[in-house]
Enzyme design. Structure first.
Site, PDB file in Angstrom:
ATOM      1  N   HIS A   1       0.803  -1.236   0.000  1.00  0.00           N
ATOM      2  CA  HIS A   1       0.000   0.000   0.000  1.00  0.00           C
ATOM      3  C   HIS A   1       0.832   1.279   0.000  1.00  0.00           C
ATOM      4  O   HIS A   1       0.286   2.376  -0.060  1.00  0.00           O
ATOM      5  CB  HIS A   1      -0.991   0.025   1.175  1.00  0.00           C
ATOM      6  CG  HIS A   1      -0.311   0.308   2.499  1.00  0.00           C
ATOM      7  ND1 HIS A   1       0.419  -0.639   3.173  1.00  0.00           N
ATOM      8  CD2 HIS A   1      -0.250   1.435   3.244  1.00  0.00           C
ATOM      9  CE1 HIS A   1       0.904  -0.117   4.273  1.00  0.00           C
ATOM     10  NE2 HIS A   1       0.518   1.147   4.349  1.00  0.00           N
TER      11      HIS A   1
HETATM   12  C1  UD1 Z   1      -2.344   5.371   5.954  1.00  0.00           C
HETATM   13  C2  UD1 Z   1      -1.044   5.881   6.566  1.00  0.00           C
HETATM   14  C3  UD1 Z   1       0.021   4.789   6.476  1.00  0.00           C
HETATM   15  C4  UD1 Z   1      -0.477   3.502   7.070  1.00  0.00           C
HETATM   16  C5  UD1 Z   1      -1.769   3.107   6.407  1.00  0.00           C
HETATM   17  C6  UD1 Z   1      -2.345   1.839   6.964  1.00  0.00           C
HETATM   18  C7  UD1 Z   1      -0.607   8.311   6.291  1.00  0.00           C
HETATM   19  C8  UD1 Z   1       0.251   9.283   5.595  1.00  0.00           C
HETATM   20  N1  UD1 Z   1      -0.530   7.032   5.840  1.00  0.00           N
HETATM   21  O1  UD1 Z   1      -2.096   5.140   4.565  1.00  0.00           O
HETATM   22  O2  UD1 Z   1       1.165   5.210   7.185  1.00  0.00           O
HETATM   23  O3  UD1 Z   1       0.495   2.493   6.883  1.00  0.00           O
HETATM   24  O4  UD1 Z   1      -2.717   4.174   6.597  1.00  0.00           O
HETATM   25  O5  UD1 Z   1      -3.437   1.428   6.216  1.00  0.00           O
HETATM   26  O6  UD1 Z   1      -1.298   8.658   7.214  1.00  0.00           O
HETATM   27  N2  UD1 Z   1      -9.332   4.624   1.767  1.00  0.00           N
HETATM   28  C9  UD1 Z   1     -10.543   3.984   1.806  1.00  0.00           C
HETATM   29  N3  UD1 Z   1     -11.098   3.716   3.007  1.00  0.00           N
HETATM   30  C10 UD1 Z   1     -10.498   4.075   4.160  1.00  0.00           C
HETATM   31  C11 UD1 Z   1      -9.270   4.730   4.127  1.00  0.00           C
HETATM   32  C12 UD1 Z   1      -8.693   4.998   2.934  1.00  0.00           C
HETATM   33  O7  UD1 Z   1     -11.106   3.657   0.785  1.00  0.00           O
HETATM   34  O8  UD1 Z   1     -11.052   3.781   5.236  1.00  0.00           O
HETATM   35  C13 UD1 Z   1      -8.694   4.904   0.474  1.00  0.00           C
HETATM   36  C14 UD1 Z   1      -9.021   6.294  -0.004  1.00  0.00           C
HETATM   37  O9  UD1 Z   1      -9.098   6.276  -1.384  1.00  0.00           O
HETATM   38  C15 UD1 Z   1      -7.799   7.089   0.392  1.00  0.00           C
HETATM   39  C16 UD1 Z   1      -6.694   6.057   0.270  1.00  0.00           C
HETATM   40  O10 UD1 Z   1      -7.289   4.816   0.632  1.00  0.00           O
HETATM   41  O11 UD1 Z   1      -7.601   8.201  -0.385  1.00  0.00           O
HETATM   42  C17 UD1 Z   1      -5.519   6.351   1.151  1.00  0.00           C
HETATM   43  O12 UD1 Z   1      -5.945   6.514   2.493  1.00  0.00           O
HETATM   44  P1  UD1 Z   1      -5.070   7.390   3.520  1.00  0.00           P
HETATM   45  O13 UD1 Z   1      -5.650   7.344   4.874  1.00  0.00           O
HETATM   46  O14 UD1 Z   1      -4.810   8.723   2.920  1.00  0.00           O
HETATM   47  O15 UD1 Z   1      -3.677   6.652   3.505  1.00  0.00           O
HETATM   48  P2  UD1 Z   1      -3.296   5.093   3.547  1.00  0.00           P
HETATM   49  O16 UD1 Z   1      -2.720   4.724   2.225  1.00  0.00           O
HETATM   50  O17 UD1 Z   1      -4.405   4.245   4.072  1.00  0.00           O
END
Ligand code: UD1
Length: 381
Positions: free
Chosen positions: A214
């Site tokens: 991821h």
């Molecule tokens: C975040 C953390 C990362 C951690 C990871 C665990 C930051 C910078 N990154 O990354 O350190 O290892 O979480 O999972 O804080 N999305 C969903 N549903 C959700 C959450 C996210 O669909 O509940 C999708 C959305 O499209 C979103 C993307 O995942 O834009 C990224 O989510 P985000 O929370 O920005 O970062 P992670 O890649 O999950």
């Protein structure tokens, strides 16, 4: 005593905060807490189910920030978190890990004069293209009490000018969660069956490998992601793979039209799993291929070989003492490491110092004394 304000935002935070809340509640005298969920991760797969299986209590406040760019997400957490300082007048803020919510709340607290405890401080990948590295450095700079998981973290903090007096080597709360939950882990067979994966999968003499990816460096760029999937396809020809798909990775696969490539690979794709399902899958795995920080630690404690698809790690102890090998993204290096595991030449590893399932208790005890010393200093009798 005013409450300790505990913040969670994303999946790994829930796993780290669960033992801390338990330890604060069972410390005598108990430390009162307020639990704030920023809502960075949301929905059943990424949040609700984890709260349930980790027996995390309902958050007192959910800021429901959701997804967005780093700037938007960080700014929105700050804007919504700020008024809580007035409502709850916390004695301190406790943040864990390195996600955007960690830094956002730490920044607010620092400017409002609320002391900050950072759990899992001092880890450094020395790779500032990782958003987490920025979050780690800045959170540590504004923290007052810094709890570390390994000795290298202490050296990193001292090098950045943080006083030894503020640093406490406490161990790893992620491991507390494994120790607490392993006996309740779901059977890997049942989890795979539930998702329509044939039972014969687990009968393969090679066992199976678990894959998670991821990190933006692996999944946000079409070429990098296509390359990773190609190599995983080659690995899958040697050992059956279970690919547990993060929503960020799923989105990229759709955006870059890589679904046909994935569909043609002999890989079982599963949606994000609950904690007990994940532990069950990991515990029986022959190997794990990942770019996650938490999995590097969990595989070390479970004694499962971990091949980390990154060039660096902020958790060097998992390489020096645990079962972790950094393989980067180079095809030959990955296949060579996979073959080594399959030939029984993987690292055995040992359990790092203080990864004993009691880190949260040590932190709660220290925090109690720290907060009391502080209040005596600010209200001398
Ligand atoms: C975040 C953390 C990362 C951690 C990871 C665990 C930051 C910078 N990154 O990354 O350190 O290892 O979480 O999972 O804080 N999305 C969903 N549903 C959700 C959450 C996210 O669909 O509940 C999708 C959305 O499209 C979103 C993307 O995942 O834009 C990224 O989510 P985000 O929370 O920005 O970062 P992670 O890649 O999950």
């Amino acid at each position: 005593m005013n409450p300790v304000m505990c913040v969670v935002g994303a999946r790994p935070n829930f796993i780290k905060m669960a033992p801390l809340l338990r330890a604060m509640a069972s410390h005598r005298p108990a430390l009162p807490t307020v639990l704030v969920h920023t809502g960075q991760h949301y929905g059943n797969g990424m949040s609700d189910q984890l709260f349930e299986t980790l027996a995390l209590r309902e958050p007192d406040v959910n800021l429901q920030v959701g997804s967005g760019s780093h700037a938007l997400q960080t700014a929105e957490v700050m804007r919504r978190f700020d008024p809580l300082i007035d409502s709850y007048k916390p004695s301190c803020l406790t943040v864990v890990g390195d996600v955007n919510s960690t830094l956002a709340c730490a920044l607010v607290a620092a400017k409002r004069g609320v002391p900050i405890a950072h759990v899992e401080s001092g880890l450094r990948s020395r790779d500032r293209t990782m958003p987490e590295e920025i979050n780690r450095i800045l959170t540590d700079q504004v923290s007052d009490r810094l709890y570390t998981t390994e000795r290298a973290a202490i050296t990193n903090l001292l090098r950045e000018g943080i006083s030894q007096k503020r640093i406490v080597f406490a161990g790893n709360v992620m491991i507390d969660s494994v120790a607490h939950s392993l006996s309740r882990a779901c059977s890997a067979l049942e989890t795979l069956n539930k998702h329509g994966v044939e039972a014969s999968f687990l009968d393969d003499p090679q066992g199976y490998g678990v894959v998670t990816l991821h990190r933006p460096s692996n999944v946000d760029d079409a070429t990098a992601l296509r390359h990773c999937l190609g190599v995983l396809g080659e690995v899958a020809a040697r050992i059956p793979l279970v690919f547990i798909m993060h929503p960020r990775t799923q989105e990229s696969i759709t955006r870059f039209a890589l679904e046909p490539l994935l569909a043609a690979m002999p890989v079982a794709v599963l949606p994000p799993q609950g904690y007990l399902e994940m532990l069950g899958l990991l515990a029986r795995a022959r190997m794990v291929l990942t770019d996650s920080g938490g999995l590097q630690e969990e595989t070390t404690i479970l004694g499962v070989p971990c091949l980390t698809l990154r060039e660096n790690t902020e958790r060097p102890i998992t390489v020096e003492q645990g079962t972790n090998t950094l393989v980067g993204s180079d095809r030959d290096a990955i296949l060579k490491a996979v073959d080594a595991v399959l030939r029984g030449r993987s690292k055995r590893g040992r359990i790092p110092e203080l990864w004993d399932g009691h880190a949260a208790e040590r932190i709660a005890a220290d925090m109690y004394h720290w907060l009391h010393t502080q209040s005596r200093e600010s209200h001398p009798s």
